[in-house]
Design an enzyme around this catalytic site. Structure first.
Site, mmCIF file in Angstrom:
data_model
loop_
_atom_site.group_PDB
_atom_site.id
_atom_site.type_symbol
_atom_site.label_atom_id
_atom_site.label_comp_id
_atom_site.label_asym_id
_atom_site.label_seq_id
_atom_site.Cartn_x
_atom_site.Cartn_y
_atom_site.Cartn_z
ATOM 1 N N LYS A 1 0.785 -1.178 0.195
ATOM 2 C CA LYS A 1 -0.059 0.139 -0.138
ATOM 3 C C LYS A 1 0.731 1.348 0.025
ATOM 4 O O LYS A 1 0.349 2.221 -0.393
ATOM 5 C CB LYS A 1 -0.867 -0.124 1.240
ATOM 6 C CG LYS A 1 -2.097 -1.095 1.165
ATOM 7 C CD LYS A 1 -3.036 -0.609 0.331
ATOM 8 C CE LYS A 1 -4.367 -1.459 0.448
ATOM 9 N NZ LYS A 1 -5.593 -0.839 -0.192
ATOM 10 N N SER B 1 -8.572 -0.360 6.917
ATOM 11 C CA SER B 1 -8.511 -1.368 8.158
ATOM 12 C C SER B 1 -7.006 -1.536 8.838
ATOM 13 O O SER B 1 -7.064 -1.974 9.635
ATOM 14 C CB SER B 1 -8.938 -2.628 7.626
ATOM 15 O OG SER B 1 -8.144 -3.310 6.619
#
Length: 376
Positions: free
Chosen positions: A77, A107
């Site tokens: 990410k 999350s």
């Protein structure tokens, strides 16, 4: 609404921008897992499925594992977060972005990634995380200086808190996956994988299923699918190449929204699941769907059960000595246990087989979480 989708060129441009801020993660191989994948499943494993009583598939698969669990913040990410933030500063100006700050919901892995990118570029960050997020992911996000706010676990609940933050601060949204710049950044995983594969098989042709590794490309790459940023980015990069791209999802409590949406011919916009693959609990984004639903870019999306994901994770931990989170091994679980996918490999590859790239998307878990997972 007209949707602009990334191109291979835009992925290459993203790589040039983010390279100073990311690790070039290794591409790993493992002979034992190749043997497991290339061994037909037992009849008992197919009991209760539509394949019961049929001859098990006999694919030949050699794996190449892109270890994004060793990336900064422990997940891919960070690629998209740095790219999106750099492009935002280019468009809006550094002073404006610094004054307003940025906000997102995640999350855990995008949360940590944006927190790191914001800290590096000196931009305030507000991160909305579900209350049930893994404690280590919450702590990691906070350690980079972001302000963490908590929400419910669904995308609707997350987005409501984001709206409150924007009303209070004027912060600019950096989406976790449904964003042109995020997708381009995540696609750089594919760029590195292609180059590393070529170098590996050039030096050690025996790593490939093919008679000679020289000049060959990966036959296929499979990535996890949650919001779809990674899968759509990888599919974008390989869209003008011979490598096929597949997606992998958990099947638990409807987490396989992408596969179900493809079967129905329309995107599913809401998911509520507590699959152990906690990074994959979100519906596929709109831009991401535009790419993933294009059969010329993504050849198919397949699912794995919770037990299959756990079995794949155990193999990686014990046989590869590599720490991964459950979300990271869903692609491997599909290759090992999804009979439909295994038959695709057998039918399309024949006796020669496929070299398959597996993206280990992250490794953000804890000893306690692993112990709990395997004690039940």
């Amino acid at each position: 609404m007209t949707i602009t989708v990334p191109t291979p060129t835009s992925v290459e441009a993203a790589y040039a921008l983010i390279k100073p801020h990311i690790h070039t993660t290794p591409l790993l191989t493992n002979r034992t897992l190749n043997i497991f994948a290339s061994t037909p499943q037992s009849p008992s494993a197919l009991a209760g499925t539509k394949w019961e009583g049929q001859e098990p598939a006999k694919p030949k698969i050699n794996f190449f594992f892109k270890a994004e669990n060793l990336q900064r913040i422990g997940a891919f990410k960070v690629r998209g977060a740095f790219h999106a933030l750099i492009r935002l500063i280019e468009r809006e100006g550094e002073e404006e972005v610094r004054k307003r700050g940025v906000v997102t919901h995640s999350s855990g892995n995008h949360a940590q990634a944006l927190s790191l990118a914001s800290s590096t570029l000196n931009i305030p960050a507000y991160i909305v995380m579900p209350k049930i997020s893994t404690p280590s992911k919450i702590a990691g996000t906070q350690s980079y200086g972001a302000e963490v706010l908590f929400s419910g676990s669904t995308s609707v609940e997350r987005e409501a808190v984001v709206a409150d933050v924007q009303k209070r601060t004027g912060a600019i949204l950096v989406p976790p996956y449904d964003d042109f710049d995020i997708i381009c950044g995540q696609g750089t995983v594919a760029l590195e994988t292609e180059k590393q594969y070529a170098e590996l098989v050039e030096g050690s042709p025996a790593l490939s299923v093919h008679d000679t590794g020289s000049g060959k490309a990966l036959d296929a790459v499979i990535t996890p699918v949650g919001g779809g940023g990674l899968n759509s980015g990888v599919a974008t990069f390989f869209s003008d190449k011979s490598t096929k791209v597949f997606g992998a999802e958990p099947s638990f409590e409807g987490a396989d929204d992408c596969a179900r949406g493809l079967a129905a011919g329309s995107r599913i916009d809401s998911v509520k699941t507590l699959t152990i693959a906690d990074g994959l609990r979100t519906p596929v984004g709109i831009i991401n769907w535009e790419i993933i639903s294009d059969k010329s870019k993504v050849a198919g999306v397949y699912s794995a059960t919770e037990e299959q994901i756990k079995a794949a994770m155990r193999l990686v931990l014990e046989r590869m000595k590599v720490v991964v989170e459950p979300s990271a091994v869903v692609g491997l679980a599909v290759c090992l246990f999804n009979e439909e996918f295994r038959r695709v490999v057998e039918e399309e590859a024949g006796s020669e087989g496929w070299d398959v790239g597996i993206v280990f998307s992250g490794g953000n878990t804890t000893v306690e979480a692993i112990g709990k997972l395997f004690s039940s």
